[in-house]
Design a protein around this motif. Structure first.
Motif, mmCIF file in Angstrom:
data_model
loop_
_atom_site.group_PDB
_atom_site.id
_atom_site.type_symbol
_atom_site.label_atom_id
_atom_site.label_comp_id
_atom_site.label_asym_id
_atom_site.label_seq_id
_atom_site.Cartn_x
_atom_site.Cartn_y
_atom_site.Cartn_z
ATOM 1 N N THR A 18 51.759 40.036 36.944
ATOM 2 C CA THR A 18 52.823 39.300 36.728
ATOM 3 C C THR A 18 53.548 38.607 38.222
ATOM 4 O O THR A 18 53.469 39.690 39.077
ATOM 5 C CB THR A 18 54.039 39.951 35.993
ATOM 6 N N ALA A 19 53.996 37.812 38.313
ATOM 7 C CA ALA A 19 54.312 37.014 39.478
ATOM 8 C C ALA A 19 55.312 36.056 39.349
ATOM 9 O O ALA A 19 55.121 35.122 38.395
ATOM 10 C CB ALA A 19 53.199 36.599 40.640
ATOM 11 N N ASN A 20 56.210 35.805 40.231
ATOM 12 C CA ASN A 20 57.294 34.704 40.053
ATOM 13 C C ASN A 20 57.198 34.096 41.400
ATOM 14 O O ASN A 20 58.109 33.149 41.734
ATOM 15 C CB ASN A 20 58.739 35.183 39.597
ATOM 16 N N SER A 21 56.330 34.348 42.420
ATOM 17 C CA SER A 21 56.279 33.700 43.738
ATOM 18 C C SER A 21 55.322 32.596 43.591
ATOM 19 O O SER A 21 54.471 32.698 44.262
ATOM 20 C CB SER A 21 55.891 34.850 44.501
ATOM 21 N N ARG B 197 53.985 43.845 30.519
ATOM 22 C CA ARG B 197 52.854 44.452 30.355
ATOM 23 C C ARG B 197 52.065 44.317 31.880
ATOM 24 O O ARG B 197 51.486 45.363 32.367
ATOM 25 C CB ARG B 197 51.958 44.142 29.340
ATOM 26 N N PHE B 198 51.877 43.195 32.134
ATOM 27 C CA PHE B 198 51.272 42.803 33.473
ATOM 28 C C PHE B 198 51.726 43.036 34.373
ATOM 29 O O PHE B 198 51.445 43.097 35.804
ATOM 30 C CB PHE B 198 50.820 41.386 33.523
ATOM 31 N N ALA B 199 53.278 43.672 34.499
ATOM 32 C CA ALA B 199 53.862 44.135 35.721
ATOM 33 C C ALA B 199 53.793 45.744 35.612
ATOM 34 O O ALA B 199 54.451 46.280 36.426
ATOM 35 C CB ALA B 199 55.491 43.671 35.588
ATOM 36 N N THR B 200 53.455 46.420 34.591
ATOM 37 C CA THR B 200 53.194 47.441 34.471
ATOM 38 C C THR B 200 51.994 48.250 34.940
ATOM 39 O O THR B 200 50.761 48.000 34.865
ATOM 40 C CB THR B 200 53.552 48.316 33.115
ATOM 41 N N ASP C 172 46.085 49.489 30.321
ATOM 42 C CA ASP C 172 45.153 48.452 30.328
ATOM 43 C C ASP C 172 45.890 46.747 29.983
ATOM 44 O O ASP C 172 45.900 46.604 29.000
ATOM 45 C CB ASP C 172 44.013 48.679 29.075
ATOM 46 N N ARG C 173 46.022 46.234 30.890
ATOM 47 C CA ARG C 173 46.792 45.163 30.875
ATOM 48 C C ARG C 173 46.095 43.939 30.024
ATOM 49 O O ARG C 173 46.714 43.175 29.315
ATOM 50 C CB ARG C 173 46.979 44.301 32.172
ATOM 51 N N PHE C 174 44.658 44.061 29.679
ATOM 52 C CA PHE C 174 44.257 43.025 28.775
ATOM 53 C C PHE C 174 43.841 43.255 27.506
ATOM 54 O O PHE C 174 43.270 42.578 26.688
ATOM 55 C CB PHE C 174 42.782 42.391 29.593
ATOM 56 N N ALA C 175 44.312 44.717 27.101
ATOM 57 C CA ALA C 175 43.956 45.115 25.935
ATOM 58 C C ALA C 175 44.496 44.251 24.701
ATOM 59 O O ALA C 175 45.912 44.206 24.846
ATOM 60 C CB ALA C 175 44.291 46.657 25.840
ATOM 61 N N ASP C 176 44.009 43.896 23.783
ATOM 62 C CA ASP C 176 44.392 43.103 22.745
ATOM 63 C C ASP C 176 45.193 41.774 23.200
ATOM 64 O O ASP C 176 45.883 41.346 22.459
ATOM 65 C CB ASP C 176 45.339 43.887 21.902
ATOM 66 N N SER D 113 51.806 41.375 47.156
ATOM 67 C CA SER D 113 51.896 42.473 48.337
ATOM 68 C C SER D 113 50.760 43.134 48.816
ATOM 69 O O SER D 113 49.685 43.076 48.027
ATOM 70 C CB SER D 113 52.602 43.631 47.475
ATOM 71 N N GLN D 114 50.760 43.320 49.921
ATOM 72 C CA GLN D 114 49.565 43.786 50.500
ATOM 73 C C GLN D 114 48.943 45.185 49.988
ATOM 74 O O GLN D 114 47.878 45.492 50.040
ATOM 75 C CB GLN D 114 49.663 43.936 52.161
ATOM 76 N N ALA D 115 49.946 45.954 49.498
ATOM 77 C CA ALA D 115 49.471 47.261 48.847
ATOM 78 C C ALA D 115 49.129 47.306 47.515
ATOM 79 O O ALA D 115 48.623 47.954 46.932
ATOM 80 C CB ALA D 115 50.863 47.971 48.875
ATOM 81 N N ALA D 116 49.084 46.080 46.719
ATOM 82 C CA ALA D 116 48.715 45.476 45.391
ATOM 83 C C ALA D 116 47.257 46.412 45.134
ATOM 84 O O ALA D 116 46.361 45.839 46.085
ATOM 85 C CB ALA D 116 48.675 44.441 44.983
ATOM 86 N N THR D 117 46.875 46.997 43.936
ATOM 87 C CA THR D 117 45.697 47.449 43.889
ATOM 88 C C THR D 117 44.682 46.275 43.559
ATOM 89 O O THR D 117 43.501 46.617 43.772
ATOM 90 C CB THR D 117 45.759 48.613 42.562
ATOM 91 N N SER D 118 45.146 45.198 43.062
ATOM 92 C CA SER D 118 44.320 44.019 42.871
ATOM 93 C C SER D 118 44.034 43.226 44.235
ATOM 94 O O SER D 118 43.261 42.176 44.115
ATOM 95 C CB SER D 118 44.886 43.411 41.805
ATOM 96 N N MET D 119 44.583 43.674 45.421
ATOM 97 C CA MET D 119 44.382 42.922 46.531
ATOM 98 C C MET D 119 43.009 42.506 46.756
ATOM 99 O O MET D 119 42.811 41.352 46.998
ATOM 100 C CB MET D 119 45.044 43.539 47.647
ATOM 101 N N ASP D 120 42.074 43.389 46.737
ATOM 102 C CA ASP D 120 40.931 42.997 47.220
ATOM 103 C C ASP D 120 40.101 41.960 46.286
ATOM 104 O O ASP D 120 39.407 41.056 46.771
ATOM 105 C CB ASP D 120 39.821 44.513 47.059
ATOM 106 N N ALA D 121 40.411 42.203 44.868
ATOM 107 C CA ALA D 121 39.882 41.322 44.038
ATOM 108 C C ALA D 121 40.347 39.427 44.248
ATOM 109 O O ALA D 121 39.671 38.794 44.186
ATOM 110 C CB ALA D 121 40.319 41.461 42.381
#
Length: 172
Positions: free
Chosen positions: A47-50, A96-99, A103-107, A66-74
């Motif tokens: 989730t992003a509002n930027s 959900r996508f901010a948590t 599993d953000r994509f479940a269902d 954020s540079q610390a985000a776990t998804s940064m490499d992707a």
């Protein structure tokens, strides 16, 4: 030609990080979920509002992470991503996508866009972007995307965020 002398520097802030974040929260924004498919095939999203437009020709948009985000490499190494602007009825999806740790994509109902990024069902608009450029500024990376595909739902109400709260209705 720069109008700012090279010796000029910003003065240190006279406010706390909390005060800064609270002041930023006074700017009402739409809510997006940025999605991509990592090189190993894993779906990533947050989730992003930027989010903001940059240029009509060529069609460019930006968002930051954020540079610390776990998804940064992707996002840093991937060629494409999608920005899904959420509808008024998608607050739970935004949360959900901010948590972390779920599993953000479940269902979650989505289709794969032409560039491989998930396009979320119910979004009021989607922008499929080529990952054109990235700029490190402070503790974030600013991503500039060149829009290759976009769509929107006419008359759909957006999900809004202001002062730390979601809003689903707004005056016209």
């Amino acid at each position: 030609m720069s109008l700012i002398p090279t010796s000029a520097r910003a003065r240190p802030p006279h406010f706390s990080a909390t005060e800064f974040r609270t002041a930023l929260g006074m700017f009402a924004t739409g809510v997006t979920i940025v999605t991509a498919r990592a090189s190993d095939g894993t779906l990533v999203g947050l989730t992003a509002n930027s989010f903001n437009s940059v240029s009509l020709t060529p069609p460019l948009v930006l968002w930051s992470l954020s540079q610390a985000a776990t998804s940064m490499d992707a996002f840093r190494t991937g060629s494409h991503y999608a920005i899904n602007i959420l509808g008024a009825d998608q607050q739970l999806l935004a949360q959900r996508f901010a948590t972390r740790g779920v599993d953000r994509f479940a269902d979650v109902d989505f289709v794969e866009g032409p560039c491989g990024a998930p396009l979320l069902a119910g979004a009021v608009a989607t922008f499929e972007c080529f990952n054109r450029s990235r700029y490190v500024e402070g503790d974030h990376v600013i991503f500039v995307g060149e829009v290759e595909h976009c769509m929107h739902r006419v008359g759909a109400a957006p999900l809004l965020y202001h002062g730390g709260k979601f809003y689903t209705e707004h005056p016209l």
